[in-house]
Design a protein around this motif. Structure first.
Motif, short mmCIF file in Angstrom:
data_model
loop_
_atom_site.label_atom_id
_atom_site.label_comp_id
_atom_site.label_asym_id
_atom_site.label_seq_id
_atom_site.Cartn_x
_atom_site.Cartn_y
_atom_site.Cartn_z
N ALA A 4 65.65 27.42 50.35
CA ALA A 4 67.22 27.37 50.82
C ALA A 4 66.80 28.83 51.14
CB ALA A 4 68.77 26.95 50.40
N GLY A 5 67.41 29.35 52.64
CA GLY A 5 67.24 30.45 53.26
C GLY A 5 65.86 31.17 53.27
N TRP A 6 65.16 30.17 53.91
CA TRP A 6 64.10 30.60 54.03
C TRP A 6 63.77 30.17 55.62
CZ3 TRP A 6 58.88 30.60 50.79
CH2 TRP A 6 58.51 31.09 49.69
N SER A 7 63.23 31.23 56.01
CA SER A 7 62.66 31.13 57.44
C SER A 7 61.47 30.04 57.97
CB SER A 7 62.83 32.32 58.09
OG SER A 7 61.22 33.08 58.32
N ARG A 8 60.97 29.89 58.65
CA ARG A 8 59.85 28.72 59.37
C ARG A 8 58.97 30.24 58.88
NH1 ARG A 8 55.73 27.82 62.49
NH2 ARG A 8 55.37 25.90 62.83
N ASP A 9 59.46 31.11 59.45
CA ASP A 9 57.99 32.47 59.35
C ASP A 9 58.26 32.40 57.31
OD1 ASP A 9 57.60 32.43 61.89
OD2 ASP A 9 58.75 34.51 62.27
N ASP A 10 59.14 33.13 56.49
CA ASP A 10 58.56 32.70 55.25
C ASP A 10 58.02 31.91 54.69
OD1 ASP A 10 60.76 34.99 55.33
OD2 ASP A 10 61.97 34.13 54.87
N LEU A 11 58.09 30.77 55.09
CA LEU A 11 57.39 29.56 54.55
C LEU A 11 56.32 29.67 55.04
CD1 LEU A 11 57.21 26.65 53.16
CD2 LEU A 11 57.35 25.84 55.38
N GLU A 12 56.10 30.05 56.10
CA GLU A 12 54.04 30.23 56.44
C GLU A 12 53.74 31.85 55.66
OE1 GLU A 12 52.34 32.17 60.45
OE2 GLU A 12 53.28 30.19 61.04
N ASP A 13 54.21 32.08 55.31
CA ASP A 13 53.73 33.46 54.52
C ASP A 13 53.27 33.15 53.23
OD1 ASP A 13 54.13 35.38 57.34
OD2 ASP A 13 55.67 36.31 56.57
N ALA A 14 54.76 32.39 52.72
CA ALA A 14 53.92 31.78 51.26
C ALA A 14 52.90 30.74 51.15
CB ALA A 14 55.03 30.70 50.99
N LEU A 15 52.83 30.18 52.38
CA LEU A 15 51.60 29.00 52.61
C LEU A 15 50.59 29.89 52.76
CD1 LEU A 15 53.16 26.15 54.75
CD2 LEU A 15 52.89 26.32 51.86
N VAL A 16 50.10 30.63 53.83
CA VAL A 16 49.19 31.79 54.17
C VAL A 16 48.72 32.65 52.47
CG1 VAL A 16 47.80 33.60 55.16
CG2 VAL A 16 49.50 31.34 56.19
#
Length: 152
Positions: free
Chosen positions: A106-118
């Motif tokens: 919650a509170g994460w953008s798609r970009d935040d998720l992408e950064d964490a995944l990478v």
């Protein structure tokens, strides 16, 4: 949940595939640098093996990790290994995501998720890469083509 917590939750799911992925990466490196790597008896030429991390369109949690070859014979090498180039993938199954990866906090953008995944994928793959001194470059790229880690 911060990025480090997310990576910690995701890492065991990636780790399960480590032995299979290590063997694939070794075969990719060998094919990229061997004299018979193109399957036609010529010299294979790949300058780099690029790892791409693709986040699902919805950006809720599912993602894929694929390897691809860059260089003179990149296309031929990509076709040679075809679906084996997928190092990790999350699918929607009857009961949800398979494997069951953590969803976007919650509170994460798609970009935040992408950064964490990478970041998680880079941490996972670094120790799995073959030890070589043949000039082959390993690179991780985000979906938009931005280089995240070069010569990892």
């Amino acid at each position: 949940m911060d990025q480090r917590d997310y990576e910690t939750a995701l890492y065991p799911l990636l780790e399960v595939r480590s032995d299979t992925v290590r063997a694939r990466l070794e075969r990719f490196a060998s094919a990229a640098t061997s004299s018979a790597g193109d399957g036609a008896g010529g010299t294979a030429s790949a300058d780099a093996i690029v790892i791409n991390v693709f986040v699902d369109q919805d950006g809720e949690g599912p993602f894929d990790v694929w390897a691809r070859f860059e260089g003179r014979d990149g296309f031929a090498l990509d076709r040679r290994f075809d679906d084996e180039r997928q190092l990790f993938g999350v699918l929607w199954g009857e009961l949800g995501w398979e494997p069951e990866v953590p969803g976007r906090p919650a509170g994460w953008s798609r970009d935040d998720l992408e950064d964490a995944l990478v970041a998680a994928v880079a941490t996972w793959l670094r120790p799995l890469l073959p030890a070589q001194d043949d000039g082959l470059i390993w690179r991780i790229e985000s979906p938009d083509g931005a280089v995240v880690a070069d010569n990892i």
